[in-house]
Design an enzyme around this catalytic site. Structure first.
Site, short mmCIF file in Angstrom:
data_model
loop_
_atom_site.label_atom_id
_atom_site.label_comp_id
_atom_site.label_asym_id
_atom_site.label_seq_id
_atom_site.Cartn_x
_atom_site.Cartn_y
_atom_site.Cartn_z
N ALA A 67 60.65 22.59 20.22
CA ALA A 67 59.76 23.74 20.37
C ALA A 67 58.55 23.42 21.23
O ALA A 67 58.03 24.28 21.94
CB ALA A 67 59.32 24.22 18.98
N CYS A 68 58.11 22.15 21.19
CA CYS A 68 56.92 21.78 21.95
C CYS A 68 57.19 21.72 23.45
O CYS A 68 56.28 21.53 24.25
CB CYS A 68 56.38 20.43 21.49
SG CYS A 68 57.62 19.12 21.48
N HIS A 69 58.47 21.91 23.84
CA HIS A 69 58.81 21.91 25.26
C HIS A 69 59.12 23.31 25.77
O HIS A 69 59.63 23.47 26.88
CB HIS A 69 60.02 21.01 25.52
CG HIS A 69 59.79 19.58 25.14
ND1 HIS A 69 60.82 18.72 24.85
CD2 HIS A 69 58.65 18.86 25.00
CE1 HIS A 69 60.34 17.53 24.55
NE2 HIS A 69 59.02 17.60 24.63
#
Length: 469
Positions: free
Chosen positions: A411-413
């Protein structure tokens, strides 16, 4: 970062589907999960819960119903026709956890350092939680430091390792020892050196990059092998320097599910440390592993291990295991003030059934499992798969699905748009295959019926997209 070391050579056949389970044996799609990786008690999953007799048949909390020995995950505020398969991103809170937290907010709101009743209750709950978390990762209660989340825990490790190296240099100076830089007339000690893999979570990768940019530390990024998808022990050891103070390698990758050889690495580094002036500290971020495979920090041999609650049905809080904080293993505070914190396994059969059904519906030639590597162990819940074909990029397929809730990677990408995952590319997945990747991660309550609905949903989504081409 500094020039990465060369990874183990070799190319990978993208049609090779051979892979192994977490116990090193070939997967049997009809066999039960190994008992070696089961959780020994409900408290191991619900570390903040102080009682656990609230599991109702539909997953809601019912205090008048005993726990029946089965987990029925309840996901609130989600349409009944949607099926969640993004458990590597986050998990819903278990009803028992919600009840425990709610009761604590009502009854244990006091300062745990105080002597009045709400404070005493708060201290008792925290003490019990610390013991539960320690048992979950094979440590002692005193080894557990609660944090706001995984990012703080990882930053605390880097901060402590750098401070320990500086302290070691100061001690050496006081003993009259000197270090002379190569090609330099100065006697200054070299910058501390840190080793990470090139597939780490951003909370490790970006911290390392910041230290390098600030000239606070030298950093080497060790690439994973394109044959196995994991970082190889020999590659890590080859990158060690006299100034190396920390090796930080994740226990399991969040996109591919590949398990890293942490235990072997720790054994080898322990031998290396006997011959060194500056000790190399070992850290693993176990966010993706806990609750899916057996995690025993002492058996692994790590100095630090990161724990993230929301990855295993707990709140968005974290903890750091430190092997003997401040005594055996250095721990230095990043913040100063109040003085707090002393200055499960999901369905492997569901994942295997999912992979069987994907091959059955789309055909073996149209499916590429990006998390299958020969001789590599993987998380039992993670299926990273590409449906091959033009115009079937992962984001397009997911946006066309009417039931499935999943992701294309971490999700952080998500800000990277349609660019393929750098993790998959680092593992040797061809760019056109990586662009079509879907990360499907099942949970403890994922049923075969849900798997069937998801595969049918993917089939319909692909047919719609192909009809537009």
């Amino acid at each position: 970062m500094s020039e990465p070391v060369k990874a183990s050579s070799g190319t990978r056949d993208p049609r090779d589907h051979s892979h192994r389970s977490v116990d090193g044996r070939p997967f049997s799609h009809h066999s039960a999960a190994s008992d070696d990786h089961t959780v020994t008690s409900l408290d191991d999953h619900h570390a903040l819960s102080h009682h656990s007799d609230t599991g109702g048949a539909n997953g809601h909390a019912h205090s008048d119903l005993p726990f029946d020995g089965h987990i029925h995950t309840y996901i609130p505020d989600m349409d009944e026709d949607r099926i969640y398969m993004d458990y590597n991103a986050t998990t819903p809170l278990e009803p028992q956890v919600i009840q425990a937290v709610t009761e604590a907010l009502h009854e244990a709101w006091g300062n745990p350092s105080s002597t009045y009743t709400p404070g005493v209750k708060a201290k008792k709950i925290i003490t019990q939680a610390r013991e539960n978390v320690a048992r979950m990762v094979g440590g002692k209660a005193d080894d557990i430091i609660f944090t706001s989340g995984g990012t703080e825990a990882n930053n605390l490790v880097f901060h402590s390792a750098l401070e320990a190296y500086r302290e070691s240099c100061r001690t050496a100076e006081q003993r009259g020892e000197r270090h002379r830089r190569e090609n330099s007339g100065t006697s200054a000690w070299p910058l501390p050196h840190i080793l990470v893999s090139n597939v780490e979570h951003d909370s490790v990768r970006l911290t390392a990059e910041h230290l390098l940019k600030d000239a606070t530390a030298d950093v080497t990024s060790v690439p994973v092998s394109k044959l196995t998808g994991r970082v190889e022990v020999e590659d890590v050891l080859a990158a060690v320097r006299p100034s190396t103070c920390l090796i930080s390698i994740m226990m399991a990758n969040n996109e591919t599910g590949v398990l890293m050889p942490i235990r072997e690495l720790c054994q080898r580094v322990s031998f290396v440390n006997r011959q060194r002036q500056h000790r190399i500290l070992l850290h693993t971020d176990a966010a993706q592993a806990i609750g899916k495979v057996r995690v025993d920090a002492r058996d692994l041999g790590v100095d630090y291990l990161t724990i993230v609650g929301h990855k295993f049905y707990a709140p968005r809080v974290g903890a750091l295991y430190v092997n003997g904080p401040g005594t055996t293993t250095p721990l230095y505070p990043m913040l100063f003030g109040g003085g707090q914190e002393r200055n499960f396994r999901p369905g492997q059969q569901s994942r295997d059934y999912l992979e069987e059904q994907l091959e059955a519906i789309f055909g073996r030639e149209r499916i590429h499992f990006n998390s299958h590597f020969p001789d590599s162990e993987t998380l039992p819940n993670t299926c990273n798969v590409s449906i091959l074909g033009a115009g079937l990029q992962g984001r397009k397929v997911l946006s066309s699905c009417r039931r499935l809730l999943a992701s294309v990677g971490a999700a952080c990408h998500s800000h990277r748009g349609d660019r393929p995952s750098h993790i998959l590319l680092s593992c040797g997945i061809p760019e056109e295959v990586a662009a079509n990747a879907l990360r499907l991660s099942v949970g403890r309550g994922t049923s075969r019926a849900e798997v069937g609905l998801v595969v049918e949903d993917l089939k319909n989504a692909v047919e719609r997209l192909e009809g537009l081409n």
